[in-house]
Design an enzyme around this catalytic site. Structure first.
Site, PDB file in Angstrom:
ATOM      1  N   ARG A   1      -2.964  16.036   5.395  1.00  0.00           N
ATOM      2  CA  ARG A   1      -3.671  14.816   5.838  1.00  0.00           C
ATOM      3  C   ARG A   1      -2.979  14.256   7.077  1.00  0.00           C
ATOM      4  NH1 ARG A   1      -2.920   9.198   4.769  1.00  0.00           N
ATOM      5  NH2 ARG A   1      -4.871   8.041   4.924  1.00  0.00           N
TER       6      ARG A   1
ATOM      7  N   HIS B   1       0.850  -1.193   0.000  1.00  0.00           N
ATOM      8  CA  HIS B   1       0.000   0.000   0.000  1.00  0.00           C
ATOM      9  C   HIS B   1       0.881   1.237   0.000  1.00  0.00           C
ATOM     10  CE1 HIS B   1       0.697  -1.318   4.158  1.00  0.00           C
ATOM     11  NE2 HIS B   1       0.581  -0.053   4.545  1.00  0.00           N
TER      12      HIS B   1
HETATM   13  O1  LIG Z   1      -1.569   7.091   6.233  1.00  0.00           O
HETATM   14  C1  LIG Z   1      -2.102   6.021   5.978  1.00  0.00           C
HETATM   15  O2  LIG Z   1      -3.293   5.917   5.653  1.00  0.00           O
HETATM   16  C2  LIG Z   1      -1.312   4.736   5.993  1.00  0.00           C
HETATM   17  C3  LIG Z   1       0.004   4.864   6.673  1.00  0.00           C
HETATM   18  C4  LIG Z   1       0.848   3.644   6.534  1.00  0.00           C
HETATM   19  O3  LIG Z   1       0.695   2.854   5.642  1.00  0.00           O
HETATM   20  C5  LIG Z   1       1.917   3.399   7.535  1.00  0.00           C
HETATM   21  O4  LIG Z   1       2.169   4.269   8.394  1.00  0.00           O
HETATM   22  O5  LIG Z   1       2.514   2.298   7.464  1.00  0.00           O
HETATM   23 FE   LIG Z   2       1.664   0.942   6.072  1.00  0.00          FE
END
Ligand SMILES: O=C(O)CCC(=O)C(=O)O
Ligand SMILES: [Fe+2]
Length: 330
Positions: free
Chosen positions: A276, A266
């Site tokens: 954000r 992701h």
């Molecule tokens: O900010 C997000 O929605 C995901 C953050 C993320 O994937 C992480 O901190 O590992």
């Molecule tokens: Fe993550």
């Protein structure tokens, strides 16, 4: 004093030398927006049939998507809002202060920004984070509201993460006390992310594509959006749901489940206009815990959390990428 990390100064050379690079990260096409499977945890307290259905739905989502959302998770909105307010406050401090070695009395690596090892556009990230290993929380000033809010949240998140991990284990025949034996509230960590508006959203990410190094992650995100996951070779955006927390399977659960549950790649795309915030709770075992597949033949060699982390550190240094579970394939 400026609060923003010096992204531009840091990335200037890469941005200039990559001006004609063909392989820009494709971050601004129209992405399909996806509603992740939604699991209503209140169904666990209805009859045995509803409970079983709910557990199976969770397992199915972990198999097919590696991601799902949960509602009625028993973490009060008020606490989530308070955590976000504290998060805003801490990131609004001057950059010089945030980057001090003993910022908040935490260890040097706790405050992070951008990607210090970036060598190309592919691994530039426009975000800052406070990554707090929960065993360090007692070092923070006792009267600090940030500390007490994190403690309150971490307790709820730990309880929730353990329950989710246990329900997911039921589908695989993993013994009920596996997580109780191998994880403790202080073995997990909380990462608070801030994504400032980025002037180059087509050139770089908020966070570069990665999988999480844990059993599972619970993410609380605001309504800005930008989280994307890779499914069947394409990137899709996760539609924020104000009532839900996002849960994703991490590398350790993929290994433990022998590849049945998926630790999905992701990323977060950068946003030119809007700041954000998100907070990710990483549910982790203790360092010594050895992770071994629950069924045979195993896809992965057994490894301890410590070994896994050391391998990541080596790979990140050498290649800029964590590599991850594929290193431990048999
Ligand atoms: O900010 C997000 O929605 C995901 C953050 C993320 O994937 C992480 O901190 O590992
Ligand atoms: Fe993550």
């Amino acid at each position: 004093m400026a609060i923003e990390p010096p992204f531009f100064e840091k990335y200037k050379a890469i941005l200039q030398s990559s001006a004609n690079e063909k392989e820009k990260p494709s971050t601004v096409e129209g992405f399909e927006e996806l509603e992740l499977p939604l699991i209503d945890l209140s169904h666990l307290n209805l009859g045995p049939l509803e409970r079983q259905e709910c557990i199976e739905k969770m397992g199915q989502a972990a198999i097919e998507w590696g991601f799902f959302q949960i509602v009625n998770h028993a973490v009060p909105d008020e606490l989530l809002n308070r955590l976000k307010q504290e998060q805003i406050k801490v990131f609004q401090q001057p950059f010089d202060k945030k980057s001090e070695n003993n910022f908040l009395n935490l260890s040097v690596q706790s405050y992070r920004w951008g990607n210090p090892l970036a060598t190309s556009l592919r691994n530039l990230s426009w975000s800052e984070a406070l990554h707090i290993s929960l065993k360090d929380i007692s070092k923070m000033d006792e009267y600090n509201k940030l500390r007490s809010t994190i403690e309150e949240y971490a307790e709820k998140a730990n309880f929730l993460a353990q329950r989710l991990a246990e329900y997911l284990a039921q589908n695989l025949g993993i013994k009920a006390n596996y997580f109780q034996e191998n994880c403790s509230p202080s073995s997990s960590s909380l990462r608070m992310n801030r994504y400032p508006p980025c002037p180059y959203p087509s050139m770089m990410f908020g966070i570069i594509p990665h999988t999480d190094t844990d059993f599972l992650t619970i993410v609380s995100q605001d309504q800005v959006g930008g989280l994307q996951l890779k499914t069947n070779g394409r990137w899709v955006s996760v539609k924020p749901n104000p009532k839900a927390l996002v849960v994703n399977i991490g590398d350790f659960y993929q290994a433990l489940s022998n590849g049945v549950y998926k630790s999905i790649t992701h990323r977060v795309i950068a946003n030119q206009e809007t700041e954000r915030y998100s907070a990710a709770y990483f549910y982790c075992p203790t360092y010594e815990t050895v992770i071994e597949s629950c069924s045979k033949p195993s896809l992965y060699k057994k490894f301890s959390f410590k070994e896994y982390r050391e391998q990541i550190q080596k790979d990140v240094k050498a290649t800029g990428d964590k590599v991850g579970l594929s290193r431990f394939l048999l």
